[in-house]
Write a protein that holds these residues in place. Structure first.
Motif, short mmCIF file in Angstrom:
data_model
loop_
_atom_site.label_atom_id
_atom_site.label_comp_id
_atom_site.label_asym_id
_atom_site.label_seq_id
_atom_site.Cartn_x
_atom_site.Cartn_y
_atom_site.Cartn_z
N TRP A 1 -18.94 35.65 11.30
CA TRP A 1 -19.46 36.59 10.30
C TRP A 1 -20.72 36.11 9.60
CZ3 TRP A 1 -19.83 34.74 5.29
CH2 TRP A 1 -19.10 33.57 5.01
N ALA A 2 -21.00 34.82 9.59
CA ALA A 2 -22.12 34.33 8.79
C ALA A 2 -23.43 34.21 9.56
CB ALA A 2 -21.76 32.95 8.19
N LEU A 3 -23.36 33.69 10.79
CA LEU A 3 -24.59 33.28 11.47
C LEU A 3 -25.45 34.44 11.94
CD1 LEU A 3 -26.31 30.99 12.40
CD2 LEU A 3 -24.93 30.80 14.48
N ILE A 4 -24.85 35.44 12.55
CA ILE A 4 -25.66 36.54 13.09
C ILE A 4 -26.41 37.28 11.98
CG2 ILE A 4 -25.55 38.77 14.28
CD1 ILE A 4 -23.41 37.60 16.08
N PRO A 5 -25.76 37.67 10.85
CA PRO A 5 -26.54 38.27 9.76
C PRO A 5 -27.62 37.34 9.23
CG PRO A 5 -24.20 38.67 9.45
CD PRO A 5 -24.31 37.68 10.57
N PHE A 6 -27.30 36.03 9.17
CA PHE A 6 -28.27 35.03 8.70
C PHE A 6 -29.50 35.03 9.59
CE2 PHE A 6 -28.67 30.28 7.32
CZ PHE A 6 -29.63 30.65 6.39
N LEU A 7 -29.29 35.01 10.91
CA LEU A 7 -30.39 35.01 11.87
C LEU A 7 -31.22 36.29 11.76
CD1 LEU A 7 -28.53 33.51 14.95
CD2 LEU A 7 -30.69 32.62 14.04
N VAL A 8 -30.54 37.41 11.62
CA VAL A 8 -31.25 38.69 11.54
C VAL A 8 -32.08 38.78 10.26
CG1 VAL A 8 -30.97 41.19 11.34
CG2 VAL A 8 -29.56 39.90 12.97
N VAL A 9 -31.47 38.44 9.14
CA VAL A 9 -32.17 38.53 7.85
C VAL A 9 -33.36 37.58 7.80
CG1 VAL A 9 -31.95 38.09 5.38
CG2 VAL A 9 -30.16 39.35 6.56
N LEU A 10 -33.16 36.34 8.26
CA LEU A 10 -34.26 35.38 8.26
C LEU A 10 -35.37 35.81 9.22
CD1 LEU A 10 -32.89 31.73 8.00
CD2 LEU A 10 -34.05 33.11 6.32
N GLY A 11 -34.98 36.36 10.36
CA GLY A 11 -35.98 36.84 11.30
C GLY A 11 -36.83 37.95 10.70
N LEU A 12 -36.19 38.87 9.98
CA LEU A 12 -36.92 39.94 9.30
C LEU A 12 -37.82 39.36 8.20
CD1 LEU A 12 -34.11 42.64 9.03
CD2 LEU A 12 -36.19 42.78 10.43
N PHE A 13 -37.30 38.38 7.48
CA PHE A 13 -38.08 37.72 6.42
C PHE A 13 -39.32 37.05 7.01
CE2 PHE A 13 -38.94 33.68 4.19
CZ PHE A 13 -39.36 34.18 2.96
N PHE A 14 -39.15 36.28 8.08
CA PHE A 14 -40.28 35.61 8.73
C PHE A 14 -41.29 36.64 9.24
CE2 PHE A 14 -37.24 31.94 9.98
CZ PHE A 14 -37.44 31.34 8.74
N THR A 15 -40.79 37.74 9.77
CA THR A 15 -41.68 38.78 10.30
C THR A 15 -42.53 39.38 9.19
OG1 THR A 15 -40.15 39.37 12.09
CG2 THR A 15 -41.74 41.04 11.42
N LEU A 16 -41.92 39.72 8.06
CA LEU A 16 -42.63 40.37 6.97
C LEU A 16 -43.62 39.43 6.29
CD1 LEU A 16 -39.65 42.35 5.38
CD2 LEU A 16 -41.58 43.31 6.64
N VAL A 17 -43.16 38.21 5.96
CA VAL A 17 -44.01 37.29 5.20
C VAL A 17 -45.17 36.76 6.02
CG1 VAL A 17 -44.03 35.13 3.89
CG2 VAL A 17 -42.07 36.68 3.72
N THR A 18 -44.99 36.62 7.32
CA THR A 18 -46.09 36.13 8.17
C THR A 18 -47.02 37.24 8.61
OG1 THR A 18 -44.71 36.34 10.16
CG2 THR A 18 -44.72 34.20 9.05
N GLY A 19 -46.75 38.45 8.18
CA GLY A 19 -47.62 39.56 8.55
C GLY A 19 -47.42 40.03 9.98
N PHE A 20 -46.15 40.07 10.42
CA PHE A 20 -45.80 40.55 11.76
C PHE A 20 -46.55 39.77 12.85
CE2 PHE A 20 -44.92 43.95 8.81
CZ PHE A 20 -43.70 44.46 9.25
N VAL A 21 -46.42 38.43 12.80
CA VAL A 21 -47.17 37.57 13.72
C VAL A 21 -46.87 37.88 15.19
CG1 VAL A 21 -47.57 35.60 12.21
CG2 VAL A 21 -45.37 35.83 13.38
N GLN A 22 -45.64 38.30 15.49
CA GLN A 22 -45.30 38.55 16.89
C GLN A 22 -46.09 39.72 17.47
OE1 GLN A 22 -43.48 39.31 14.19
NE2 GLN A 22 -41.47 40.10 14.78
#
Length: 472
Positions: free
Chosen positions: A18-39
């Motif tokens: 229950w913990a890891l998958i939401p953690f990965l998704v939320v952090l991935g979205l955070f990294f995407t937004l703060v880095t200006g959609f680097v991918q």
């Protein structure tokens, strides 16, 4: 044994449950937004960096392209063939959409973790070494050494030992079922081949991946393209089915949208490994001009693994007539195999066996290198290194000849869950450093640099190995 299984089962429930998958998704979205959609902003540069002919300056290092192909070889495995089939069986066609979604988010996470691994890499006698353990020590300090050791132990146990047993088992099972080859002979061949490759060190491992990965990827994608062309008129309907099922508009299995999302996210994360901290161990070995350069290149490996290879399996299954929505009593590999046969004939089962063989060999040598890299963080003893190599060769053989033996490695997934959480916590704490690094890269691009060059003197407060960057 039951007590141990219960203990690791609890760890698995607390991480993957229950913990890891939401953690990965939320952090991935955070990294995407703060880095200006680097991918997305750097998507074109993924290929430009890859094709740069001057990436390797040091004779004892590997190029950015070789590091990419080695990590692709590790990410691409049984999960791309059997895992996708299982996701569709349990979650419906909509699971494919959520695999795509998590891959796009994971591309940003991969860029972050691989760039930091490059930044804090160390030059050693046999080339560059890096990865989350060294990133933790040199990025966060000695107070977190215990966290780095926890990571390395989990990495060796899960990847080098546990997952290699499963890879051996997968190859031997496929060879026996489709070609009638006894498990013993497959086990001997795998063990000998593994020994020859891993005793050549990172250079030989990278060279083998440089040959195997393009062959397996191009061959599998070509097969999928042929099947898509044969069924080209069905493509719009299949894409519509994927999207409608993903959002619950068309329920294919019990659970509807929830089942599709859960299976898609879980299988996608297992397949592309973004955020788990495995790929940075390989990314750090490359000799490149700037840490972000290899981060960009490594995010491409997530795209290749999920958007490309996993999609091939999905279309092979969904364009065929073997898959029955709601039927859960079919093995993943069997579903993919039967779907291939339904499209192009019985010879396809042999093609799939060869594909599984190549996928598994690339994963075995990748998994071994992760273990070797982790071991060198704890000790540089030659005896320890040879011991690890012998254990890995033995584990591959054991997994191939004794399929029931893989049950012994029930700790693999829980241990991977622990190392993923450790890696994600480190990424969070070091994210401000990543932002500084990214700003430096973008600044040099704006100044006209085709391939920005990293200068460690511009980051005097960081524990950077200047020897690792002096050739730049």
């Amino acid at each position: 044994m039951e007590l141990l299984e219960s203990f690791f089962g609890l760890i698995g429930d607390l991480t993957w449950g229950w913990a890891l998958i939401p953690f990965l998704v939320v952090l991935g979205l955070f990294f995407t937004l703060v880095t200006g959609f680097v991918q997305f902003t750097f998507f074109g540069r993924m290929f430009r960096v890859l094709l740069n002919k001057n990436q390797t300056a040091a004779k004892d290092a590997i190029s950015g392209r070789e590091a990419l192909l080695l990590s692709v070889g590790g990410r691409v495995g049984g999960g791309n063939i059997a895992g996708v089939a299982v996701a569709i069986t349990l979650g419906g066609p909509g699971a494919v959409f959520w695999m795509w979604a998590i891959a796009l988010v994971g591309m940003a996470t991969s860029l972050v973790e691989c760039s930091l691994a490059q930044l804090f890499k160390r030059r050693e006698d046999d080339g560059f070494r890096g990865g989350p353990a060294r990133t933790i020590i040199h990025g966060l300090g000695n107070d977190f050494r215990w966290l780095a050791y926890l990571y390395t132990v989990c990495l060796i146990a899960s990847f080098a030992i546990g997952f290699n047993a499963f890879q051996g088992n997968t190859v031997a099972g496929a060879a026996q079922d489709s070609m009638g080859i006894e498990r013993l002979w497959t086990g001997i061949a795998l063990a000998v081949g593994t020994g020859i490759i891993i005793y050549g060190g990172i250079k030989r491992i990278a060279k083998v991946a440089d040959v195997i990965v393009p062959i397996m990827a191009i061959g599998y994608v070509a097969m999928a393209i042929i099947i898509i062309l044969i069924n080209i008129t069905e493509i719009p309907a299949v894409i519509g089915m994927i999207i409608s099922n993903a959002f619950g508009w068309e329920e294919a299995v019990g659970g509807g949208m929830g089942a599709a999302m859960a299976q898609g996210l879980r299988r996608g994360l297992f397949s592309n490994e973004a955020g788990l901290g495995s790929a940075p161990n390989v990314a750090a070995t490359a000799d490149v001009t700037h840490p972000v350069s290899q981060g960009i290149t490594q995010s491409l490996s997530v795209f290749i693994d999920t958007i490309l290879i996993c999609s091939c399996t999905a279309f092979i299954i969904l364009l065929g007539d073997v898959y029955v929505p709601g039927a859960e009593d079919i093995d993943g590999v069997v579903l993919t195999q039967q779907s291939l046969v339904s499209h192009v004939g019985n010879w396809a089962q042999y093609f799939l066996t060869v594909a599984i063989l190549l996928f598994s060999i690339s994963s075995i040598i990748y998994n071994y290198y992760l273990g070797e890299n982790a071991l060198t963080f704890m000790t540089h003893s030659k005896i320890s290194l040879h011991t690890l190599r012998i254990i890995v060769i033995g584990i591959v053989f054991l997994g191939a000849v004794a399929p029931g033996a893989t049950a012994v490695f029930f700790f693999s997934d829980p241990m991977m869950g622990i190392l993923a959480i450790v890696n994600l916590l480190a990424l969070l704490m070091l994210f401000p450093t990543l932002i500084r690094l990214l700003k430096d890269y973008k600044k040099k691009l704006k100044e006209g640099a085709e391939h920005p060059v990293f200068n460690p003197d511009e980051f005097p407060d960081l524990d950077i190995d200047h020897e690792a960057w002096k050739s730049k």
